[in-house]
Design a protein around this motif. Structure first.
Motif, PDB file in Angstrom:
ATOM      1  N   PRO A   1       7.999  -3.339  13.587  1.00 32.85           N
ATOM      2  CA  PRO A   1       7.798  -2.878  12.203  1.00 32.85           C
ATOM      3  C   PRO A   1       7.102  -1.522  12.195  1.00 32.85           C
ATOM      4  CG  PRO A   1       7.116  -5.157  12.464  1.00 32.85           C
ATOM      5  CD  PRO A   1       7.371  -4.633  13.842  1.00 32.85           C
ATOM      6  N   ASN A   2       7.624  -0.609  11.422  1.00 35.43           N
ATOM      7  CA  ASN A   2       7.088   0.748  11.382  1.00 35.43           C
ATOM      8  C   ASN A   2       6.644   1.103   9.965  1.00 35.43           C
ATOM      9  OD1 ASN A   2       6.353   3.246  12.388  1.00 35.43           O
ATOM     10  ND2 ASN A   2       8.373   4.145  12.041  1.00 35.43           N
ATOM     11  N   SER A   3       5.886   0.201   9.353  1.00 39.13           N
ATOM     12  CA  SER A   3       5.481   0.400   7.966  1.00 39.13           C
ATOM     13  C   SER A   3       3.972   0.596   7.878  1.00 39.13           C
ATOM     14  CB  SER A   3       5.890  -0.813   7.122  1.00 39.13           C
ATOM     15  OG  SER A   3       5.362  -0.701   5.815  1.00 39.13           O
ATOM     16  N   LYS A   4       3.569   1.588   7.098  1.00 35.03           N
ATOM     17  CA  LYS A   4       2.148   1.808   6.832  1.00 35.03           C
ATOM     18  C   LYS A   4       1.765   1.286   5.453  1.00 35.03           C
ATOM     19  CE  LYS A   4      -0.192   5.097   8.406  1.00 35.03           C
ATOM     20  NZ  LYS A   4      -0.861   6.393   8.672  1.00 35.03           N
ATOM     21  N   ASN A   5       2.563   0.361   4.963  1.00 34.48           N
ATOM     22  CA  ASN A   5       2.273  -0.247   3.660  1.00 34.48           C
ATOM     23  C   ASN A   5       1.525  -1.567   3.800  1.00 34.48           C
ATOM     24  OD1 ASN A   5       3.695   1.882   2.601  1.00 34.48           O
ATOM     25  ND2 ASN A   5       5.578   0.726   2.253  1.00 34.48           N
ATOM     26  N   VAL A   6       1.125  -1.903   5.045  1.00 33.02           N
ATOM     27  CA  VAL A   6       0.495  -3.190   5.334  1.00 33.02           C
ATOM     28  C   VAL A   6      -0.850  -2.948   6.011  1.00 33.02           C
ATOM     29  CG1 VAL A   6       0.742  -5.393   6.547  1.00 33.02           C
ATOM     30  CG2 VAL A   6       2.764  -4.253   5.610  1.00 33.02           C
TER      31      VAL A   6
ATOM     32  N   GLY B   1      -8.808  -2.879  10.086  1.00 37.03           N
ATOM     33  CA  GLY B   1      -8.214  -1.916  10.996  1.00 37.03           C
ATOM     34  C   GLY B   1      -8.409  -0.481  10.566  1.00 37.03           C
ATOM     35  N   GLU B   2      -7.333   0.305  10.671  1.00 35.75           N
ATOM     36  CA  GLU B   2      -7.395   1.735  10.441  1.00 35.75           C
ATOM     37  C   GLU B   2      -6.860   2.143   9.068  1.00 35.75           C
ATOM     38  OE1 GLU B   2      -5.125   3.293  13.620  1.00 35.75           O
ATOM     39  OE2 GLU B   2      -6.546   2.691  15.184  1.00 35.75           O
ATOM     40  N   ALA B   3      -6.691   1.191   8.188  1.00 41.19           N
ATOM     41  CA  ALA B   3      -6.184   1.521   6.848  1.00 41.19           C
ATOM     42  C   ALA B   3      -7.132   2.486   6.143  1.00 41.19           C
ATOM     43  CB  ALA B   3      -6.009   0.255   6.025  1.00 41.19           C
ATOM     44  N   LYS B   4      -6.560   3.487   5.469  1.00 33.97           N
ATOM     45  CA  LYS B   4      -7.374   4.480   4.789  1.00 33.97           C
ATOM     46  C   LYS B   4      -7.802   4.017   3.400  1.00 33.97           C
ATOM     47  CE  LYS B   4      -5.184   8.322   7.235  1.00 33.97           C
ATOM     48  NZ  LYS B   4      -4.369   9.557   7.104  1.00 33.97           N
TER      49      LYS B   4
ATOM     50  N   LEU C   1       0.832  -1.197   0.000  1.00 34.77           N
ATOM     51  CA  LEU C   1       0.000   0.000   0.000  1.00 34.77           C
ATOM     52  C   LEU C   1       0.874   1.257   0.000  1.00 34.77           C
ATOM     53  CD1 LEU C   1      -2.640  -1.129   2.645  1.00 34.77           C
ATOM     54  CD2 LEU C   1      -2.896  -1.102   0.170  1.00 34.77           C
ATOM     55  N   PRO C   2       0.465   2.315  -0.674  1.00 35.29           N
ATOM     56  CA  PRO C   2       1.270   3.546  -0.754  1.00 35.29           C
ATOM     57  C   PRO C   2       1.096   4.439   0.473  1.00 35.29           C
ATOM     58  CG  PRO C   2      -0.685   3.798  -2.087  1.00 35.29           C
ATOM     59  CD  PRO C   2      -0.729   2.394  -1.551  1.00 35.29           C
ATOM     60  N   GLY C   3       1.424   3.894   1.640  1.00 37.82           N
ATOM     61  CA  GLY C   3       1.317   4.682   2.861  1.00 37.82           C
ATOM     62  C   GLY C   3      -0.083   4.809   3.408  1.00 37.82           C
ATOM     63  N   THR C   4      -1.020   4.034   2.902  1.00 40.17           N
ATOM     64  CA  THR C   4      -2.418   4.126   3.364  1.00 40.17           C
ATOM     65  C   THR C   4      -2.789   2.970   4.284  1.00 40.17           C
ATOM     66  OG1 THR C   4      -3.145   2.966   1.367  1.00 40.17           O
ATOM     67  CG2 THR C   4      -3.133   5.368   1.311  1.00 40.17           C
ATOM     68  N   GLY C   5      -1.771   2.230   4.767  1.00 43.60           N
ATOM     69  CA  GLY C   5      -2.029   1.097   5.650  1.00 43.60           C
ATOM     70  C   GLY C   5      -2.187   1.529   7.093  1.00 43.60           C
ATOM     71  N   GLU C   6      -1.703   0.688   8.025  1.00 40.88           N
ATOM     72  CA  GLU C   6      -1.931   0.951   9.442  1.00 40.88           C
ATOM     73  C   GLU C   6      -0.766   0.429  10.277  1.00 40.88           C
ATOM     74  OE1 GLU C   6      -5.583  -1.055   9.765  1.00 40.88           O
ATOM     75  OE2 GLU C   6      -4.738  -3.037   9.514  1.00 40.88           O
ATOM     76  N   LYS C   7      -0.617   0.990  11.449  1.00 40.48           N
ATOM     77  CA  LYS C   7       0.384   0.532  12.415  1.00 40.48           C
ATOM     78  C   LYS C   7      -0.336   0.255  13.726  1.00 40.48           C
ATOM     79  CE  LYS C   7       2.950   4.172  11.897  1.00 40.48           C
ATOM     80  NZ  LYS C   7       4.057   5.160  12.038  1.00 40.48           N
ATOM     81  N   THR C   8      -0.879  -0.949  13.866  1.00 36.54           N
ATOM     82  CA  THR C   8      -1.590  -1.350  15.080  1.00 36.54           C
ATOM     83  C   THR C   8      -0.944  -2.597  15.654  1.00 36.54           C
ATOM     84  OG1 THR C   8      -3.163  -2.653  13.785  1.00 36.54           O
ATOM     85  CG2 THR C   8      -3.757  -0.368  14.224  1.00 36.54           C
ATOM     86  N   ARG C   9      -1.309  -2.940  16.874  1.00 39.25           N
ATOM     87  CA  ARG C   9      -0.724  -4.091  17.548  1.00 39.25           C
ATOM     88  C   ARG C   9      -1.028  -5.392  16.812  1.00 39.25           C
ATOM     89  NH1 ARG C   9       3.259  -3.579  20.964  1.00 39.25           N
ATOM     90  NH2 ARG C   9       2.561  -5.472  22.049  1.00 39.25           N
ATOM     91  N   TYR C  10      -2.286  -5.550  16.381  1.00 36.49           N
ATOM     92  CA  TYR C  10      -2.626  -6.805  15.713  1.00 36.49           C
ATOM     93  C   TYR C  10      -2.054  -6.871  14.307  1.00 36.49           C
ATOM     94  CZ  TYR C  10      -6.596  -3.821  14.329  1.00 36.49           C
ATOM     95  OH  TYR C  10      -7.371  -2.783  13.891  1.00 36.49           O
ATOM     96  N   THR C  11      -1.849  -5.707  13.683  1.00 37.72           N
ATOM     97  CA  THR C  11      -1.171  -5.718  12.388  1.00 37.72           C
ATOM     98  C   THR C  11       0.275  -6.163  12.558  1.00 37.72           C
ATOM     99  OG1 THR C  11      -2.557  -3.875  11.669  1.00 37.72           O
ATOM    100  CG2 THR C  11      -0.615  -4.348  10.351  1.00 37.72           C
TER     101      THR C  11
END
Length: 368
Positions: A82-87, A114-117, A51-61
């Motif tokens: 992991p600090n990626s918002k591509n997932v 989750g919180e992915a946009k 994902l082009p930065g539209t993912g999420e950084k949550t515990r379950y992710t």
């Protein structure tokens, strides 16, 4: 020998039946389904990557991402996060049709959990799709097609069109296990009506017996019709191809009035009738009256004496507005009258409920 004779007789009579069936009849395949022949729902939990930065950084992710890496022999230290918002973590679901075989494909739907946009541009990694029994029946993977999109400005303003967090993958799952069907077992096949009705069930059984002979089919209840069938699976296919094209005239529905209180939509069934009544609701007055007349033919002309009923519906309000109908006793005329004088949907609903409580409305009132 008996089965072959039966099948040949079925084929000949079916051809005649299809030519002579009335135009308003419906095929059995359109009003009934075969018991045991059904689809099954599958669901899975997986990861969408790329994902082009539209993912999420949550515990379950993070936990799901670590589990995926561990399956490939990569163990991240607990101190490394992991600090990626591509997932994004997603739910994957599909519907598995009856008789589908291993190696065939299914269309799948992927939804963000989750919180992915947005899931636009993402790829679903290998995901197991399980049935209600916990077994894996298909494996899904592929690039998502997302019709929606979202855009966000630096000031926090956002534009969203359609749903960017839901996508589809045509033929995105491969079936790995088929579902055992009871289609070829037993001495009977059972048709289940999509709308339960005793009259329709009897007519369906009679139509099948007219084709196959007496006692070949019997109505078990308002839904099910049991039919004697060949045991050989290939013969059952030919047998059903004939039966499902038999045409039946469904029975008329029971008298119903369906009211959608949110939109003000009112649907009146064919057999709904009104008895004489007068209704006052606020400034609105509705009156239903009946007059009986006797038509006596000329003695020299011959004929029968006929008793007819003329009905009149009047609607009035405080400002002396009035609307008059031609004689009739159907509810649709009453509804049109109330609408023409500008009554709100809530007023119409209140009048219908009052008529039902007074016993003047012959039909079931259903509010949705």
């Amino acid at each position: 020998m008996k089965t072959k004779l039966l099948m040949s007789t079925v084929a000949v009579v079916a051809s005649i039946l299809m030519l002579t069936a009335p135009a308003h009849a419906e095929r059995i395949k359109d009003i009934a389904s075969i018991q045991g022949v059904r689809s099954n729902q599958l669901v899975g939990y997986g990861l969408v990557v790329g994902l082009p930065g539209t993912g999420e950084k949550t515990r379950y992710t993070e936990q799901t991402f670590r589990t995926m890496l561990k399956n490939f022999g990569i163990n991240l230290p607990d101190s490394v996060r992991p600090n990626s918002k591509n997932v994004a973590v997603v739910a994957v679901h599909a519907e598995m049709p009856a008789f589908i075989k291993p190696g065939q494909n299914l269309d799948i739907t992927v939804s963000s959990l989750g919180e992915a946009k947005s899931l636009r541009g993402g790829t679903l990694l290998q995901t197991f799709l399980k049935g209600v029994d916990g077994n894996v029946y298909a494996i899904a993977q592929g690039s998502l097609i997302v019709s929606g999109f979202s855009a966000e400005g630096l000031d926090g303003s956002m534009v969203i069109q359609n749903t960017p967090t839901v996508g589809r993958i045509p033929s995105g799952a491969i079936v790995e296990r088929s579902v055992i069907s009871p289609f070829a077992s037993g001495d009977y096949l059972t048709f289940n009506l999509r709308r339960s009705d005793f009259s329709t069930a009897k007519r369906t059984a009679d139509a099948i017996n007219d084709l196959l002979g007496p006692d070949m089919a019997k109505a078990i209840d308002a839904t099910s019709i049991q039919v004697s069938a060949p045991r050989d699976a290939s013969q059952r296919v030919s047998f059903l191809s004939v039966l499902e094209n038999i045409e039946v005239i469904p029975a008329e529905e029971s008298a119903k009035v369906i009211v959608n209180s949110r939109t003000g939509t009112i649907v009146v069934g064919q057999n709904v009738k009104l008895l004489p009544a007068a209704v006052t609701h606020g400034g609105l007055t509705v009156t239903i009256a009946e007059a009986t007349q006797v038509s006596q033919p000329n003695a020299l002309a011959g004929g029968d004496t006929v008793v007819t009923t003329n009905s009149t519906i009047d609607v009035s309000e405080k400002d002396r507005r009035m609307f008059m109908f031609n004689p009739g006793t159907t509810l649709d005329e009453l509804v049109r009258a109330v609408n023409l004088v500008g009554a709100a949907p809530s007023d119409v609903l209140a009048i219908l409920e009052a008529l039902k409580m007074a016993g003047a409305l012959h039909g079931e009132l259903i509010i949705i």
